[in-house]
Design an enzyme around this catalytic site. Structure first.
Site, mmCIF file in Angstrom:
data_model
loop_
_atom_site.group_PDB
_atom_site.id
_atom_site.type_symbol
_atom_site.label_atom_id
_atom_site.label_comp_id
_atom_site.label_asym_id
_atom_site.label_seq_id
_atom_site.Cartn_x
_atom_site.Cartn_y
_atom_site.Cartn_z
ATOM 1 N N PHE A 95 0.866 -1.096 0.131
ATOM 2 C CA PHE A 95 0.037 0.120 0.102
ATOM 3 C C PHE A 95 0.790 1.282 -0.090
ATOM 4 O O PHE A 95 1.917 1.387 0.993
ATOM 5 C CB PHE A 95 -0.917 -0.123 1.320
ATOM 6 C CG PHE A 95 -1.864 -1.244 1.319
ATOM 7 C CD1 PHE A 95 -3.220 -1.243 0.567
ATOM 8 C CD2 PHE A 95 -1.558 -2.361 1.881
ATOM 9 C CE1 PHE A 95 -4.142 -2.163 0.614
ATOM 10 C CE2 PHE A 95 -2.508 -3.532 1.752
ATOM 11 C CZ PHE A 95 -3.691 -3.431 1.189
ATOM 12 N N VAL B 138 2.384 -2.030 4.317
ATOM 13 C CA VAL B 138 2.106 -0.548 4.455
ATOM 14 C C VAL B 138 3.438 0.196 4.326
ATOM 15 O O VAL B 138 4.283 0.159 5.293
ATOM 16 C CB VAL B 138 1.168 -0.026 5.543
ATOM 17 C CG1 VAL B 138 0.753 1.446 5.423
ATOM 18 C CG2 VAL B 138 -0.202 -0.893 5.486
ATOM 19 N N CYS B 139 3.586 1.061 3.613
ATOM 20 C CA CYS B 139 4.797 1.974 3.524
ATOM 21 C C CYS B 139 4.829 2.929 4.434
ATOM 22 O O CYS B 139 4.075 3.787 4.612
ATOM 23 C CB CYS B 139 4.725 2.894 2.206
ATOM 24 S SG CYS B 139 6.138 4.195 2.148
ATOM 25 N N ILE B 140 6.108 3.105 5.541
ATOM 26 C CA ILE B 140 6.102 3.610 6.544
ATOM 27 C C ILE B 140 6.062 5.094 6.348
ATOM 28 O O ILE B 140 5.233 5.658 7.115
ATOM 29 C CB ILE B 140 7.328 3.205 7.492
ATOM 30 C CG1 ILE B 140 7.359 3.770 8.627
ATOM 31 C CG2 ILE B 140 8.571 3.525 6.702
ATOM 32 C CD1 ILE B 140 8.267 3.221 9.902
ATOM 33 N N ALA C 41 2.582 6.393 5.343
ATOM 34 C CA ALA C 41 1.614 6.078 6.476
ATOM 35 C C ALA C 41 1.836 7.051 7.694
ATOM 36 O O ALA C 41 0.691 7.272 8.223
ATOM 37 C CB ALA C 41 1.994 4.413 6.883
#
Lengths: 118, 130
Positions: free
Chosen positions: B39, B77-79, B82
Site C-alpha cells: 500500500f 504499508v509504506c512507513i 503511513a
C-alpha cells in the site's frame, strides 16, 4: 536477478504528493540495483522544470529530488515528445537531460520491461 | 503464478482499492499466490482500523483484513506514506508518543525496500493507480 522496471510519471509536481512519493520509490529501486527507467508524460513533464522552489510552499523541491536520480544509478530518463510539444516545453526548460520518445518508441520501451508502475 | 500488488488509491475515494481487492480475491480463487500487497500513496489508508463503512457499501478495510488473516496474504504499508497520513501501528505510536495505534494489526508497516522486493520476487507486479 535485476529486473527492468519502468516508472511512468504523469502527474504535475505540486498538485498532489504523488510525484514526490513516486520519486522516493524510484530512488530506492536504484539503491536495490534494478535496471530502472523513468518515462515522463503529460503534466509529469512539469516535474522536470528548472527554477523550481518547493520551499516556497513548505515542501521539498521535486526537480531537486529528480536531480539525485543519477547518483542512485538511475540514468535512463525518457520524456514524451508529443506532450512537450503540447505544453510548449523544450530541453532548455528542463533541469535534467532526457531522451525524447514519440508514441511508437514509448510502446517499445514499455514492451522491454519486466515491471511497469507509477 | 506469483503475483505482487501495489495499491495507490485510498479506499472509497479511489476505485483502485476496491478493484485491487477484487483482483486479489480472484487471483487466489484461480490458484495463484499473492506474494505481497504493498500500500503506497493514499493507499495506506486501507489500514485504518477506526473507519466505519457506510451500511449500504462494502467494507473495504474488512475485505483487506480478511485477505490478510484468512488467506495469509502479507499486507505491507509504506512507513513514510503511513506516518504522515496518521497510520501508526503500536510500535510507531510508542516511538512518536501518539495517543493511539490507528493501523489494524493485519497490516505491517514496512520500508520501501519491500516494494522493490515485491517487484523482484513475483512473476507479475500489478499496480492499481489512484
Amino acid at each position: 536477478m535485476a529486473k527492468r522496471i519502468l516508472f511512468l510519471l504523469n502527474r504535475a509536481p505540486y498538485g498532489s504528493s504523488y510525484a514526490l512519493e513516486a520519486i522516493e520509490s524510484i530512488l530506492v529501486a536504484g539503491v536495490f540495483d534494478q535496471e530502472v527507467s523513468v518515462l515522463f508524460t503529460g503534466a509529469g513533464l512539469y516535474q522536470l522544470l528548472s527554477e523550481q522552489d518547493g520551499g516556497a510552499i513548505g515542501g521539498r523541491t521535486v526537480g531537486k529530488m529528480l536531480g539525485a536520480l543519477p547518483e542512485y544509478g538511475v540514468t535512463e530518463l525518457f520524456a514524451c515528445r508529443p506532450s512537450a510539444e503540447r505544453l510548449g516545453l523544450t530541453d532548455a526548460n528542463l533541469c535534467l537531460p532526457v531522451t525524447w520518445l514519440d508514441y511508437a518508441e514509448q510502446r517499445r520501451l514499455i514492451g522491454r520491461q519486466d515491471v511497469v508502475t507509477g | 503464478m506469483v503475483i505482487s500488488i501495489a495499491v495507490h488509491g485510498a479506499p472509497y475515494a479511489s476505485a483502485g482499492s476496491r478493484t485491487a481487492l477484487r483482483f486479489a480475491e480472484s487471483a487466489l480463487r484461480l490458484g495463484h499466490r499473492i506474494h505481497r500487497v504493498f500500500f503506497y500513496h493514499d493507499g495506506v489508508l486501507a489500514a485504518a482500523g477506526q473507519g466505519v463503512a457506510p451500511q449500504d457499501e462494502e467494507d473495504l478495510h474488512a475485505g483487506w483484513v480478511r485477505l490478510g488473516e484468512s488467506h495469509g496474504v502479507e499486507l505491507a504499508v509504506c512507513i513514510a506514506n503511513a506516518l504522515k497520513r496518521g497510520m501508526l501501528d503500536e510500535a510507531e505510536r510508542d516511538r512518536y508518543e501518539k495517543d493511539a495505534a490507528t493501523a489494524h494489526p493485519a497490516f505491517t508497516i514496512v520500508g520501501l525496500g519491500q516494494l522493490i522486493e515485491a517487484m523482484t520476487a513475483a512473476d507479475r507486479f500489478v499496480t492499481f493507480a489512484a
